[in-house]
Design a protein around this motif. Structure first.
Motif, PDB file in Angstrom:
ATOM      1  N   ASN A 161       0.819  -1.214   0.000  1.00 57.39           N
ATOM      2  CA  ASN A 161       0.000   0.000   0.000  1.00 57.39           C
ATOM      3  C   ASN A 161       0.851   1.261   0.000  1.00 57.39           C
ATOM      4  O   ASN A 161       0.307   2.374  -0.034  1.00 57.39           O
ATOM      5  CB  ASN A 161      -0.920   0.023   1.214  1.00 57.39           C
ATOM      6  N   ASN A 162       2.177   1.102   0.088  1.00 58.20           N
ATOM      7  CA  ASN A 162       3.105   2.232   0.190  1.00 58.20           C
ATOM      8  C   ASN A 162       2.805   3.117   1.396  1.00 58.20           C
ATOM      9  O   ASN A 162       3.092   4.312   1.388  1.00 58.20           O
ATOM     10  CB  ASN A 162       3.114   3.055  -1.101  1.00 58.20           C
ATOM     11  N   GLU A 163       2.240   2.508   2.431  1.00 56.24           N
ATOM     12  CA  GLU A 163       2.069   3.211   3.703  1.00 56.24           C
ATOM     13  C   GLU A 163       3.392   3.287   4.444  1.00 56.24           C
ATOM     14  O   GLU A 163       3.580   4.137   5.310  1.00 56.24           O
ATOM     15  CB  GLU A 163       1.029   2.489   4.558  1.00 56.24           C
ATOM     16  N   ILE A 164       4.295   2.374   4.117  1.00 56.81           N
ATOM     17  CA  ILE A 164       5.654   2.386   4.634  1.00 56.81           C
ATOM     18  C   ILE A 164       6.591   2.444   3.437  1.00 56.81           C
ATOM     19  O   ILE A 164       6.515   1.614   2.532  1.00 56.81           O
ATOM     20  CB  ILE A 164       5.953   1.118   5.466  1.00 56.81           C
ATOM     21  N   GLU A 205     -14.931   0.926  13.764  1.00 55.05           N
ATOM     22  CA  GLU A 205     -15.518  -0.122  12.934  1.00 55.05           C
ATOM     23  C   GLU A 205     -16.662   0.382  12.056  1.00 55.05           C
ATOM     24  O   GLU A 205     -17.581  -0.352  11.728  1.00 55.05           O
ATOM     25  CB  GLU A 205     -15.952  -1.332  13.777  1.00 55.05           C
ATOM     26  N   ASN A 206     -16.569   1.659  11.688  1.00 53.29           N
ATOM     27  CA  ASN A 206     -17.415   2.198  10.629  1.00 53.29           C
ATOM     28  C   ASN A 206     -16.665   2.024   9.314  1.00 53.29           C
ATOM     29  O   ASN A 206     -15.431   2.014   9.278  1.00 53.29           O
ATOM     30  CB  ASN A 206     -17.709   3.684  10.872  1.00 53.29           C
ATOM     31  N   ILE A 207     -17.401   1.883   8.229  1.00 49.05           N
ATOM     32  CA  ILE A 207     -16.772   1.636   6.934  1.00 49.05           C
ATOM     33  C   ILE A 207     -16.227   2.926   6.326  1.00 49.05           C
ATOM     34  O   ILE A 207     -16.935   3.926   6.212  1.00 49.05           O
ATOM     35  CB  ILE A 207     -17.772   0.993   5.955  1.00 49.05           C
ATOM     36  N   THR A 208     -14.973   2.895   5.959  1.00 51.23           N
ATOM     37  CA  THR A 208     -14.365   3.963   5.180  1.00 51.23           C
ATOM     38  C   THR A 208     -14.251   3.470   3.748  1.00 51.23           C
ATOM     39  O   THR A 208     -13.517   2.508   3.473  1.00 51.23           O
ATOM     40  CB  THR A 208     -12.967   4.327   5.712  1.00 51.23           C
ATOM     41  N   GLU A 209     -15.003   4.079   2.835  1.00 54.51           N
ATOM     42  CA  GLU A 209     -15.012   3.627   1.450  1.00 54.51           C
ATOM     43  C   GLU A 209     -13.686   3.956   0.759  1.00 54.51           C
ATOM     44  O   GLU A 209     -12.888   4.761   1.246  1.00 54.51           O
ATOM     45  CB  GLU A 209     -16.171   4.279   0.688  1.00 54.51           C
ATOM     46  N   MET A 210     -13.473   3.315  -0.379  1.00 52.96           N
ATOM     47  CA  MET A 210     -12.211   3.442  -1.095  1.00 52.96           C
ATOM     48  C   MET A 210     -11.776   4.888  -1.278  1.00 52.96           C
ATOM     49  O   MET A 210     -10.625   5.246  -0.983  1.00 52.96           O
ATOM     50  CB  MET A 210     -12.313   2.757  -2.465  1.00 52.96           C
ATOM     51  N   ARG A 211     -12.667   5.727  -1.766  1.00 58.21           N
ATOM     52  CA  ARG A 211     -12.272   7.093  -2.110  1.00 58.21           C
ATOM     53  C   ARG A 211     -12.024   7.969  -0.894  1.00 58.21           C
ATOM     54  O   ARG A 211     -11.548   9.098  -1.034  1.00 58.21           O
ATOM     55  CB  ARG A 211     -13.324   7.716  -3.037  1.00 58.21           C
ATOM     56  N   ASP A 212     -12.354   7.465   0.294  1.00 58.37           N
ATOM     57  CA  ASP A 212     -12.076   8.195   1.532  1.00 58.37           C
ATOM     58  C   ASP A 212     -10.853   7.654   2.262  1.00 58.37           C
ATOM     59  O   ASP A 212     -10.476   8.175   3.312  1.00 58.37           O
ATOM     60  CB  ASP A 212     -13.294   8.131   2.471  1.00 58.37           C
ATOM     61  N   GLN A 213     -10.223   6.627   1.705  1.00 59.21           N
ATOM     62  CA  GLN A 213      -9.030   6.061   2.317  1.00 59.21           C
ATOM     63  C   GLN A 213      -7.829   6.986   2.086  1.00 59.21           C
ATOM     64  O   GLN A 213      -7.697   7.612   1.028  1.00 59.21           O
ATOM     65  CB  GLN A 213      -8.731   4.688   1.712  1.00 59.21           C
ATOM     66  N   ILE A 214      -6.947   7.054   3.060  1.00 56.31           N
ATOM     67  CA  ILE A 214      -5.763   7.900   2.936  1.00 56.31           C
ATOM     68  C   ILE A 214      -4.898   7.451   1.763  1.00 56.31           C
ATOM     69  O   ILE A 214      -4.388   8.279   0.997  1.00 56.31           O
ATOM     70  CB  ILE A 214      -4.945   7.890   4.242  1.00 56.31           C
ATOM     71  N   PHE A 215      -4.744   6.122   1.588  1.00 50.34           N
ATOM     72  CA  PHE A 215      -3.879   5.658   0.491  1.00 50.34           C
ATOM     73  C   PHE A 215      -4.456   6.017  -0.868  1.00 50.34           C
ATOM     74  O   PHE A 215      -3.720   6.132  -1.849  1.00 50.34           O
ATOM     75  CB  PHE A 215      -3.580   4.163   0.584  1.00 50.34           C
ATOM     76  N   TYR A 216      -5.803   6.204  -0.938  1.00 46.08           N
ATOM     77  CA  TYR A 216      -6.426   6.651  -2.182  1.00 46.08           C
ATOM     78  C   TYR A 216      -6.225   8.154  -2.358  1.00 46.08           C
ATOM     79  O   TYR A 216      -5.790   8.611  -3.422  1.00 46.08           O
ATOM     80  CB  TYR A 216      -7.919   6.314  -2.174  1.00 46.08           C
ATOM     81  N   GLN A 217      -6.550   8.920  -1.337  1.00 47.34           N
ATOM     82  CA  GLN A 217      -6.477  10.379  -1.427  1.00 47.34           C
ATOM     83  C   GLN A 217      -5.062  10.871  -1.669  1.00 47.34           C
ATOM     84  O   GLN A 217      -4.856  11.855  -2.380  1.00 47.34           O
ATOM     85  CB  GLN A 217      -7.074  10.999  -0.166  1.00 47.34           C
ATOM     86  N   GLN A 218      -4.093  10.178  -1.094  1.00 50.61           N
ATOM     87  CA  GLN A 218      -2.693  10.551  -1.310  1.00 50.61           C
ATOM     88  C   GLN A 218      -2.076   9.803  -2.495  1.00 50.61           C
ATOM     89  O   GLN A 218      -0.905  10.026  -2.813  1.00 50.61           O
ATOM     90  CB  GLN A 218      -1.888  10.288  -0.036  1.00 50.61           C
ATOM     91  N   ASP A 219      -2.875   8.942  -3.098  1.00 55.26           N
ATOM     92  CA  ASP A 219      -2.451   8.184  -4.285  1.00 55.26           C
ATOM     93  C   ASP A 219      -1.134   7.455  -4.030  1.00 55.26           C
ATOM     94  O   ASP A 219      -0.222   7.462  -4.874  1.00 55.26           O
ATOM     95  CB  ASP A 219      -2.310   9.123  -5.485  1.00 55.26           C
ATOM     96  N   LEU A 220      -1.063   6.772  -2.888  1.00 59.60           N
ATOM     97  CA  LEU A 220       0.200   6.179  -2.459  1.00 59.60           C
ATOM     98  C   LEU A 220       0.713   5.113  -3.415  1.00 59.60           C
ATOM     99  O   LEU A 220       1.918   5.002  -3.640  1.00 59.60           O
ATOM    100  CB  LEU A 220       0.048   5.584  -1.051  1.00 59.60           C
ATOM    101  N   PHE A 221      -0.195   4.291  -3.961  1.00 52.88           N
ATOM    102  CA  PHE A 221       0.278   3.251  -4.891  1.00 52.88           C
ATOM    103  C   PHE A 221      -0.410   3.326  -6.252  1.00 52.88           C
ATOM    104  O   PHE A 221      -0.280   2.421  -7.064  1.00 52.88           O
ATOM    105  CB  PHE A 221       0.119   1.847  -4.290  1.00 52.88           C
ATOM    106  N   GLY A 222      -1.135   4.435  -6.506  1.00 51.77           N
ATOM    107  CA  GLY A 222      -1.684   4.666  -7.840  1.00 51.77           C
ATOM    108  C   GLY A 222      -3.164   4.400  -7.992  1.00 51.77           C
ATOM    109  O   GLY A 222      -3.705   4.519  -9.097  1.00 51.77           O
ATOM    110  N   LEU A 223      -3.864   4.058  -6.906  1.00 54.81           N
ATOM    111  CA  LEU A 223      -5.287   3.739  -7.003  1.00 54.81           C
ATOM    112  C   LEU A 223      -6.096   4.947  -7.463  1.00 54.81           C
ATOM    113  O   LEU A 223      -7.001   4.817  -8.297  1.00 54.81           O
ATOM    114  CB  LEU A 223      -5.801   3.250  -5.645  1.00 54.81           C
ATOM    115  N   HIS A 224      -5.786   6.114  -6.949  1.00 61.38           N
ATOM    116  CA  HIS A 224      -6.493   7.338  -7.350  1.00 61.38           C
ATOM    117  C   HIS A 224      -6.277   7.627  -8.830  1.00 61.38           C
ATOM    118  O   HIS A 224      -7.208   7.996  -9.556  1.00 61.38           O
ATOM    119  CB  HIS A 224      -6.012   8.511  -6.495  1.00 61.38           C
TER     120      HIS A 224
END
Length: 249
Positions: free
Chosen positions: A146-149, A193-212
């Motif tokens: 996920n390129n979080e590290i 334990e509430n759902i965070t959808e894909m587009r609200d995930q930090i790795f999406y918003q920061q485009d860490l591995f290209g998902l955005h």
């Protein structure tokens, strides 16, 4: 050495081009040798002329081997097919996640987030929203993909992910095993334990591995299919005909 290649967890379909390309099918945790034969036969029957390969290794308990080891072994099996396919291949990953009783889920992090625990594949992608510090300290697979590290391969992980021409994500509320089921679509629990959808995930918003980037380029297709239990995805004809076969053309 970590390979410049990775596998994505849950019910996911990855495509690299839009023609008649070889199809490679990878089984999930605890799948048996014959588990994916039906899916392969349906592809051959309804998409005549398509070459289908089932990666025939690491079945049953062997699928608990560490994921970096599995990636290496899968890559060795897939490489001859990929080398012959100059226009790319289609990869179908049927990765099965285990379901645990509530009392085990509350304590399993004590085993998974340890040096010994990380020798088991399930622990490699266990992301406990209540113990994030331990997740980042001990998990040696998922946070790196996920390129979080950051590490020396982070740039290559992102570059390789962005080579995907199409990313097809298939999941549904009646899966019964993947928890939360939205993780099939890159959603997940927050600390409450509430759902965070894909587009609200930090790795999406920061485009860490290209998902955005893939999403903004129209290269992600998401299917939410009700009424399908986890072990039935690759046997459900509606899913095969409506969510998989159209992408093989």
């Amino acid at each position: 050495m970590r390979l410049q290649f990775f596998l994505v967890l849950s019910g996911i379909l990855m495509l690299t081009c839009m023609a008649y390309k070889p199809v490679i099918i990878i089984h999930g945790v605890w799948d048996l040798r014959f588990s994916l034969n039906f899916l392969a036969e349906q592809i051959r029957q309804y998409h005549i002329g398509t070459e289908v390969h089932i990666i025939d290794i690491l079945h049953g308990w062997r699928s608990l081997a560490p994921l970096w080891y599995q990636v290496k072994k899968f890559h060795e099996q897939m490489l001859p097919v990929m080398q012959k396919a100059s226009d790319g291949v289609i990869l179908i990953d049927d990765f099965l996640r285990l379901i645990f009783p509530q009392y085990i889920k509350e304590t399993v992090y004590e085993v998974f987030y340890s040096r010994i625990g990380q020798r088991v594949s399930v622990a490699n992608y266990w992301n406990d929203p209540h113990h994030q510090a331990l997740y980042y300290k001990y998990s040696d697979y998922l946070p790196y993909l996920n390129n979080e590290i950051n590490d020396s391969y982070s740039k290559e992980y992102r570059q390789n992910f962005l080579k995907l021409k199409k990313l097809v994500l298939i999941g549904g509320p009646d899966d019964g095993v993947i928890t939360p089921w939205q993780s099939s679509h890159f959603g997940y629990f927050d600390s409450e334990e509430n759902i965070t959808e894909m587009r609200d995930q930090i790795f999406y918003q920061q485009d860490l591995f290209g998902l955005h980037t893939l999403d903004k380029g129209g290269r992600i297709k998401i299917y939410e299919v009700p009424g399908v239990y986890h072990t039935n995805w690759h046997h459900n004809m509606s899913v095969i005909k409506n969510c998989i076969l159209p992408w093989l053309d």
